[in-house]
Design a protein around this motif. Structure first.
Motif, short mmCIF file in Angstrom:
data_model
loop_
_atom_site.label_atom_id
_atom_site.label_comp_id
_atom_site.label_asym_id
_atom_site.label_seq_id
_atom_site.Cartn_x
_atom_site.Cartn_y
_atom_site.Cartn_z
N ILE A 72 45.65 41.17 36.14
CA ILE A 72 45.56 39.86 36.76
C ILE A 72 44.95 38.89 35.75
CG2 ILE A 72 45.31 40.80 39.10
CD1 ILE A 72 42.32 40.08 38.96
N PRO A 73 45.19 37.59 35.90
CA PRO A 73 44.68 36.62 34.93
C PRO A 73 43.22 36.26 35.22
CG PRO A 73 45.95 35.49 36.59
CD PRO A 73 46.09 36.97 36.89
N ASN A 74 42.59 35.59 34.25
CA ASN A 74 41.25 35.08 34.46
C ASN A 74 41.32 33.62 34.90
OD1 ASN A 74 41.85 33.63 32.13
ND2 ASN A 74 40.73 35.03 30.80
N TYR A 75 40.15 33.02 35.10
CA TYR A 75 40.11 31.63 35.56
C TYR A 75 40.66 30.65 34.54
CZ TYR A 75 37.80 31.84 40.13
OH TYR A 75 37.52 32.03 41.46
N ASP A 76 40.54 30.96 33.25
CA ASP A 76 41.10 30.07 32.25
C ASP A 76 42.59 29.85 32.47
OD1 ASP A 76 38.69 29.66 30.98
OD2 ASP A 76 39.01 31.22 29.47
N THR A 77 43.29 30.93 32.82
CA THR A 77 44.73 30.83 33.08
C THR A 77 45.00 30.09 34.38
OG1 THR A 77 45.17 32.90 31.90
CG2 THR A 77 46.84 32.17 33.48
N GLU A 110 33.74 32.52 40.34
CA GLU A 110 34.04 32.15 38.97
C GLU A 110 32.96 32.67 38.01
OE1 GLU A 110 35.12 28.12 36.39
OE2 GLU A 110 35.15 28.10 38.58
N LEU A 111 31.70 32.54 38.40
CA LEU A 111 30.60 33.04 37.57
C LEU A 111 30.70 34.55 37.36
CD1 LEU A 111 27.64 30.97 39.09
CD2 LEU A 111 28.57 30.74 36.78
N VAL A 112 31.07 35.26 38.42
CA VAL A 112 31.23 36.72 38.31
C VAL A 112 32.39 37.06 37.39
CG1 VAL A 112 31.83 38.82 39.59
CG2 VAL A 112 30.16 37.21 40.55
N MET A 113 33.52 36.37 37.56
CA MET A 113 34.69 36.67 36.74
C MET A 113 34.45 36.32 35.27
SD MET A 113 36.80 38.18 38.67
CE MET A 113 38.17 38.26 37.52
N GLY A 153 31.62 36.78 33.86
CA GLY A 153 30.58 37.69 33.39
C GLY A 153 29.19 37.08 33.34
N GLU A 154 29.01 35.92 33.93
CA GLU A 154 27.70 35.28 33.93
C GLU A 154 26.81 35.83 35.05
OE1 GLU A 154 27.75 31.04 33.51
OE2 GLU A 154 29.57 31.08 32.29
N LEU A 155 27.42 36.45 36.04
CA LEU A 155 26.70 37.17 37.09
C LEU A 155 27.38 38.53 37.27
CD1 LEU A 155 26.33 34.49 39.95
CD2 LEU A 155 24.52 35.28 38.42
N ALA A 168 28.54 41.66 39.80
CA ALA A 168 29.05 41.64 41.17
C ALA A 168 27.90 41.67 42.17
CB ALA A 168 29.99 42.82 41.40
N GLU A 169 26.89 42.50 41.89
CA GLU A 169 25.74 42.61 42.78
C GLU A 169 24.96 41.30 42.83
OE1 GLU A 169 26.56 44.76 40.46
OE2 GLU A 169 27.01 46.61 41.61
N GLU A 170 24.77 40.68 41.67
CA GLU A 170 24.05 39.40 41.63
C GLU A 170 24.84 38.32 42.36
OE1 GLU A 170 21.74 39.93 37.32
OE2 GLU A 170 23.78 39.09 37.41
N GLY A 171 26.16 38.35 42.21
CA GLY A 171 26.99 37.36 42.89
C GLY A 171 26.90 37.48 44.40
N ALA A 172 26.95 38.72 44.90
CA ALA A 172 26.86 38.95 46.35
C ALA A 172 25.51 38.51 46.88
CB ALA A 172 27.11 40.42 46.66
#
Length: 432
Positions: free
Chosen positions: A250-255, A406-409, A411-413, A415-419
């Motif tokens: 799957i693509p990232n947010y940049d795409t 977006e932050l999780v995807m 890598g700035e957070l 998955a656990e931090e995002g939740a």
């Protein structure tokens, strides 16, 4: 992230400019030629270019039948639409007729008493909804008031490029597939075709479906808190996307941020096999895809019948500050009851809410509209009631979920931090 922040700022600035430039003659009772016998209404909606073209044709048909009314149209894509409406609301300049969204936005506008109660127009027959099911009409109600008339019936859909699935030996046409299958299929398709197996899911609708499919809800029964207690559910949602993005499936947010609208989506360019979105967008997708065969099926999940639901594609509402509510109601009645409207627009705003119109149309449907009608029938047989417990703050909450995703995807957070951040953000917003 800088791109995202800059885009958000530009959208807000644009909304303000558009609001400032909006026509303010709605109460004048005169058209552009100074004809005092003509009432001018402002009307706004969001959508693809095909929807814009269809709606202009519908407006023309309405004006021919109602020569005493002129409609001035304002339209945008969905991105920025409600920012524009917020700017106009703050200036007490909302349009007479507006396309409204079920759930978070309808409830937000209801909470601020910005929408007119349409009950009197239904009761006196100005808006004829005889024969429309109570379930459909309930979707336009909030706090005992009828604030919107559904334009048609809609459902989340797994759109798929048949050729790409065939190349990878994948078949999902019966709708019986799990999230594990989804991971396997998207990976296999990517490896077989060299393209993406699926578009990156957007969390605003898909996480709610993911919760429903597992017997949970996004918000609790009275809309005062989240409806699930185990944050592992959101962690799992994040981690699936992270793993698939790492594989290149799957693509990232940049795409994703380069996509200019429905007609520019990866699936219509043959660059992604799956795309989860609303069924009424089939018209725009098929039109843009050309000879690429696009199929429709239920979303994945062991309990997808529990997760799937029918909803109004959108609603027609009248602003509370409109000085021409009766004339605005005439347009809504025209839209709901005139078969020519649906011959022009097809299923773009959902499957018609009146059975007699559905029956009359069924004999001469386009290939796309027949596909949508059949799909809505499939969902009707494989779904559970819609959740309507969205708090007034839910549009803000869902926007925060998108930012955290977006932050999780990126890598700035984790998955656990995002939740965890999502839950704390919701608690902060709802405690204000």
């Amino acid at each position: 992230m800088k791109k995202f922040l800059i885009f958000s700022l530009m959208a807000l600035v644009l909304a303000s400019v558009l609001a400032a430039c909006s026509n303010s003659d709605q109460a004048s009772g005169e058209d552009s030629d100074g004809d005092s016998d003509v009432t001018t209404l402002r009307m706004t909606w969001w959508g693809s270019q095909s929807r814009h073209d269809q709606t202009q044709e519908i407006i023309k048909a309405f004006e021919e039948e109602n020569p005493d009314i002129k409609i001035e149209s304002e339209f945008t894509g969905f991105d920025g639409y409600f920012e524009k409406m917020a700017a106009q609301a703050s200036g007490n300049n909302l349009p007479d007729i507006m396309q409204q969204n079920f759930g978070e936005y309808l409830n937000q506008y209801a909470d601020k008493e910005l929408l007119a109660d349409l009950t009197p127009f239904v009761e006196d027959g100005s808006i004829d909804v005889e024969g429309v099911s109570d379930t459909i009409m309930e979707s336009g109600k909030k706090n005992g008031k009828l604030l919107g008339i559904p334009t048609g019936t809609n459902a989340l859909t797994a759109f798929y490029n048949k050729d790409m699935l065939d190349e990878a030996g994948v078949d999902v046409s019966d709708g019986q597939w799990t999230w594990e299958d989804y991971e396997e299929y998207t990976t296999a398709i990517s490896e077989a075709t060299g393209e993406y197996g699926a578009r990156l899911m957007e969390p605003k609708n898909l996480f709610e479906y993911y919760l429903r499919e597992q017997g949970k809800t996004l918000f609790n029964e009275d809309g005062t808190a989240l409806g699930y207690e185990d944050d592992q559910l959101l962690v799992d949602y994040f981690e699936r996307n992270l793993e698939l993005e790492e594989k290149g499936a799957i693509p990232n947010y940049d795409t994703i941020q380069q996509i200019k609208g429905v007609e520019d989506e990866l699936i219509v360019r043959g660059e992604a096999a799956f795309d989860f979105r609303w069924s009424n967008q089939a018209t725009a997708l098929d039109s843009a895809a050309g000879d690429k065969p696009i199929g429709m099926t239920l979303l994945p999940g062991e309990n997808n019948s529990q997760g799937m639901y029918l909803k109004p594609a959108m609603l027609w509402s009248i602003s509370e500050n409109s000085e021409h509510k009766e004339e605005a109601a005439r347009f809504i009645d025209f839209f709901v009851n005139n078969i020519e409207v649906y011959k022009i627009g097809g299923s773009d705003r959902g499957v018609p809410i009146k059975e007699e119109i559905r029956s009359e149309l069924s004999a001469d449907l386009s290939e796309t509209d027949q596909k949508v009608f059949d799909y809505i029938e499939l969902v009707t047989e494989n779904s559970s009631p819609i959740d309507s417990n969205f708090p007034p703050e839910s549009s803000e909450i869902l926007a925060e979920l998108t930012k955290i995703d977006e932050l999780v995807m990126y890598g700035e957070l984790s998955a656990e931090e995002g939740a965890e951040q999502f839950r704390s953000t919701v608690e902060r917003i709802m405690s204000r």
